[in-house]
Design a protein around this motif. Structure first.
Motif, PDB file in Angstrom:
ATOM      1  N   THR A 178       0.770  -1.085   0.181  1.00 27.23           N
ATOM      2  CA  THR A 178       0.413   0.338   0.148  1.00 27.23           C
ATOM      3  C   THR A 178       1.064   1.507  -0.482  1.00 27.23           C
ATOM      4  O   THR A 178       0.739   2.069  -0.734  1.00 27.23           O
ATOM      5  CB  THR A 178      -1.153   0.325   1.038  1.00 27.23           C
ATOM      6  N   LEU A 217       1.960   1.974  -3.356  1.00 27.11           N
ATOM      7  CA  LEU A 217       1.137   2.181  -4.466  1.00 27.11           C
ATOM      8  C   LEU A 217       0.941   3.796  -4.461  1.00 27.11           C
ATOM      9  O   LEU A 217       0.624   4.721  -5.150  1.00 27.11           O
ATOM     10  CB  LEU A 217      -0.320   1.992  -4.339  1.00 27.11           C
ATOM     11  N   VAL A 234       1.317   1.013 -11.908  1.00 30.16           N
ATOM     12  CA  VAL A 234       0.309   1.292 -10.858  1.00 30.16           C
ATOM     13  C   VAL A 234      -0.798   0.720 -10.942  1.00 30.16           C
ATOM     14  O   VAL A 234      -1.644   0.049  -9.418  1.00 30.16           O
ATOM     15  CB  VAL A 234      -0.692   2.920 -11.386  1.00 30.16           C
ATOM     16  N   VAL A 287      -0.224  -2.826  -9.153  1.00 30.65           N
ATOM     17  CA  VAL A 287       0.595  -2.678  -8.079  1.00 30.65           C
ATOM     18  C   VAL A 287      -0.784  -3.073  -7.186  1.00 30.65           C
ATOM     19  O   VAL A 287      -1.466  -3.611  -5.890  1.00 30.65           O
ATOM     20  CB  VAL A 287       1.186  -1.321  -7.777  1.00 30.65           C
ATOM     21  N   LEU A 288      -2.092  -2.239  -7.544  1.00 29.18           N
ATOM     22  CA  LEU A 288      -3.879  -2.119  -6.875  1.00 29.18           C
ATOM     23  C   LEU A 288      -3.946  -3.919  -7.161  1.00 29.18           C
ATOM     24  O   LEU A 288      -4.625  -3.847  -5.890  1.00 29.18           O
ATOM     25  CB  LEU A 288      -4.576  -1.215  -7.503  1.00 29.18           C
TER      26      LEU A 288
END
Length: 337
Positions: free
Chosen positions: A102, A105, A212, A215-216
């Motif tokens: 997290t 991110l 991005v 990674v989410l």
């Protein structure tokens, strides 16, 4: 050796996390490759080679490019390790991985905001530096988080060792085996980099969105892994698949004990029991208080290898005949015998 030699309750889902994060690394490398003179966000070996080439050619200004990436990665690695360590003081390692991802991110989002916000031609150098240093820092955080996936860690952005172990494991004469997770990570990093290049050529403004998004997705998968393993943010420690039940003879011959950390209290560790012939005969992860139990298939003198989470590796020699031998692993020396 892969981090999945002792899979836990959701090995395929946890494996998917590593594959998705490897794709994110490849996609982000494509972004920084085009943004800043072919420098990588995650592949530090390549950046070190570029740094050496620039020094050798006397291109001192060129060294700044590789140094931005290397420096960002080191800072991210240190920050990710601290974050994961702080979380693991109160929560299981799965939660530490999720929190660190997290943070990664959030860092990528901040870097992206700067990347898209600095559109003035006079700020293009600053824009490129932000992307490379910030992207490398995010990859450092990711590398720190994935150190806790599996007993040996599972790299997702430096795969030379993965290739070495994967090939060696397949042709090993003693016990060849196929490691599908390593194979997937090796393939996917190239595929993701290629996808990033295609997006860069056709829709440059969208290139950064791919890492991005990946990674989410990895964070969502990791949250699912955490829920499957005792399902809360407070309860549950590392819970690897149970080893086969020993036969009656092995049950009578065991080494048990506790691993003590630097503060004298029990600490988590992975222990391996190696037989007189040099072959591994047992492998076990301690509980959250450092307790372990390993069985031996026959009498003899065995080597006990201990890899604690908060200290140096330790080695001990234990003689096992019959019954239970108690051996506590102390933190005062790197070698106990």
């Amino acid at each position: 050796m892969s981090g999945f030699d002792r899979p836990e309750a959701a090995p395929r889902l946890l494996g998917a996390v590593t594959v998705v994060l490897t794709a994110a690394a490849g996609a982000l490398d494509a972004v920084t490759f085009f943004a800043f003179n072919e420098v990588f966000a995650s592949t530090m070996t390549g950046n070190l080679v570029l740094l050496g080439l620039d020094v050798g050619r006397g291109n001192w200004l060129g060294t700044a490019e590789a140094l931005c990436a290397i420096g960002g990665y080191v800072v991210g690695l240190a920050a990710g390790t601290v974050v994961a360590g702080l979380v693991m003081r109160r929560l299981p390692w799965r939660n530490a991985v999720g929190v660190a991802l997290t943070v990664e991110l959030a860092l990528l989002v901040l870097v992206g905001a700067g990347w898209y916000g600095l559109s003035d031609p006079d700020t293009q150098t600053m824009r490129a530096i932000l992307m490379v240093a910030g992207g490398a820092a995010a990859m450092g955080v990711q590398a720190a988080a994935l150190r806790y996936v599996g007993p040996t860690g599972t790299p997702t952005n430096f795969l030379t060792g993965t290739v070495t172990n994967w090939v060696s494991a397949m042709v090993e004469l003693h016990k060849p085996r196929w490691d599908g997770n390593s194979a997937l990570r090796i393939v996917v990093i190239a595929v993701a980099a290629g996808a990033g290049a295609v997006i860069q050529l056709n829709a440059p403004a969208l290139t950064y969105a791919l890492p991005v998004l990946l990674v989410l997705i990895a964070i969502l998968l990791m949250a699912r892994v955490t829920r499957l393993n005792h399902g809360g943010l407070v309860e549950g420690g590392p819970e690897f698949a149970h080893a086969p039940e020993p036969d009656d003879d092995e049950e009578l011959r065991a080494v048990v004990g506790r691993v003590h950390g630097p503060d004298g209290h029990g600490t988590q560790a992975v222990l391996t029991l190696v037989g007189p012939d040099g072959n591994q005969v047992g492998r076990e992860e301690t509980d959250h208080e450092g307790r372990y139990r390993l069985h031996a298939p026959s009498p003899g003198v065995f080597t006990l290898l201990c890899l604690p989470v908060d200290g140096p590796p330790r080695v001990a020699t234990v003689a096992l005949e019959s019954g239970t031998t108690v051996y506590d692993v102390k933190s005062t020396h790197a070698l106990d015998a």
